[in-house]
Design a protein around this motif. Structure first.
Motif, PDB file in Angstrom:
ATOM      1  N   LYS A 176       1.320  52.673  59.229  1.00  0.00           N
ATOM      2  CA  LYS A 176       0.009  52.900  58.606  1.00  0.00           C
ATOM      3  C   LYS A 176      -1.051  52.071  59.327  1.00  0.00           C
ATOM      4  N   GLN A 177      -2.211  52.694  59.625  1.00  0.00           N
ATOM      5  CA  GLN A 177      -3.274  52.017  60.350  1.00  0.00           C
ATOM      6  C   GLN A 177      -4.478  51.806  59.441  1.00  0.00           C
ATOM      7  N   PHE A 178      -5.104  50.650  59.596  1.00  0.00           N
ATOM      8  CA  PHE A 178      -6.289  50.290  58.827  1.00  0.00           C
ATOM      9  C   PHE A 178      -7.385  49.863  59.789  1.00  0.00           C
ATOM     10  N   ALA A 179      -8.605  50.237  59.487  1.00  0.00           N
ATOM     11  CA  ALA A 179      -9.733  49.894  60.357  1.00  0.00           C
ATOM     12  C   ALA A 179     -10.119  48.435  60.212  1.00  0.00           C
ATOM     13  N   ASN A 180      -9.905  47.851  59.021  1.00  0.00           N
ATOM     14  CA  ASN A 180     -10.288  46.460  58.798  1.00  0.00           C
ATOM     15  C   ASN A 180      -9.434  45.858  57.687  1.00  0.00           C
ATOM     16  N   ARG A 181      -9.629  44.566  57.457  1.00  0.00           N
ATOM     17  CA  ARG A 181      -8.840  43.852  56.444  1.00  0.00           C
ATOM     18  C   ARG A 181      -9.104  44.387  55.043  1.00  0.00           C
ATOM     19  N   TYR A 199      -1.035  41.511  50.497  1.00  0.00           N
ATOM     20  CA  TYR A 199      -1.609  41.506  51.846  1.00  0.00           C
ATOM     21  C   TYR A 199      -1.635  40.088  52.407  1.00  0.00           C
ATOM     22  N   TYR A 200      -2.074  39.123  51.599  1.00  0.00           N
ATOM     23  CA  TYR A 200      -2.109  37.742  52.079  1.00  0.00           C
ATOM     24  C   TYR A 200      -0.699  37.221  52.365  1.00  0.00           C
ATOM     25  N   LYS A 205      -6.275  45.360  52.354  1.00  0.00           N
ATOM     26  CA  LYS A 205      -6.155  44.667  51.069  1.00  0.00           C
ATOM     27  C   LYS A 205      -6.210  45.653  49.914  1.00  0.00           C
ATOM     28  N   ILE A 206      -7.024  46.692  50.018  1.00  0.00           N
ATOM     29  CA  ILE A 206      -7.099  47.700  48.964  1.00  0.00           C
ATOM     30  C   ILE A 206      -5.777  48.462  48.883  1.00  0.00           C
ATOM     31  N   TYR A 207      -5.198  48.810  50.012  1.00  0.00           N
ATOM     32  CA  TYR A 207      -3.953  49.572  50.053  1.00  0.00           C
ATOM     33  C   TYR A 207      -2.771  48.768  49.508  1.00  0.00           C
ATOM     34  N   PHE A 208      -2.607  47.528  49.981  1.00  0.00           N
ATOM     35  CA  PHE A 208      -1.453  46.716  49.602  1.00  0.00           C
ATOM     36  C   PHE A 208      -1.674  45.897  48.343  1.00  0.00           C
ATOM     37  N   HIS A 227       0.441  48.346  60.064  1.00  0.00           N
ATOM     38  CA  HIS A 227       1.607  47.872  59.315  1.00  0.00           C
ATOM     39  C   HIS A 227       2.825  48.420  60.053  1.00  0.00           C
ATOM     40  N   ILE A 228       3.577  47.561  60.706  1.00  0.00           N
ATOM     41  CA  ILE A 228       4.637  47.960  61.624  1.00  0.00           C
ATOM     42  C   ILE A 228       5.738  48.804  60.953  1.00  0.00           C
TER      43      ILE A 228
END
Length: 62
Positions: A9-14, A26-27, A18-21, A4-5
């Motif tokens: 914040k870095q996420f390993a997968n979608r 997220y969509y 989606k859980i975070y946002f 997320h620029i």
């Protein structure tokens, strides 16, 4: 990996993103194609990957 620029914040997968946002937000971020950076693009989260792959397959069949 998804980054997320604005926050870095870095996420390993979608799924993690989606859980975070939250799924709806997220969509929305995914549709806008501004704030998310996909680093390991095995398969893009948007339809662009599908369309380019589909077009390449059509050209090869002809």
């Amino acid at each position: 990996m998804i980054i997320h620029i604005p926050t870095g914040k870095q996420f390993a997968n979608r799924k993690e993103a989606k859980i975070y946002f939250g799924t709806a937000y997220y969509y929305k971020l995914e549709r806008e194609k501004r704030d998310l950076l996909f680093t390991t693009n095995v398969q893009s989260a948007t339809n662009e990957y599908y369309q380019t792959t589909f077009n390449k397959q059509d050209k090869q069949k002809k």
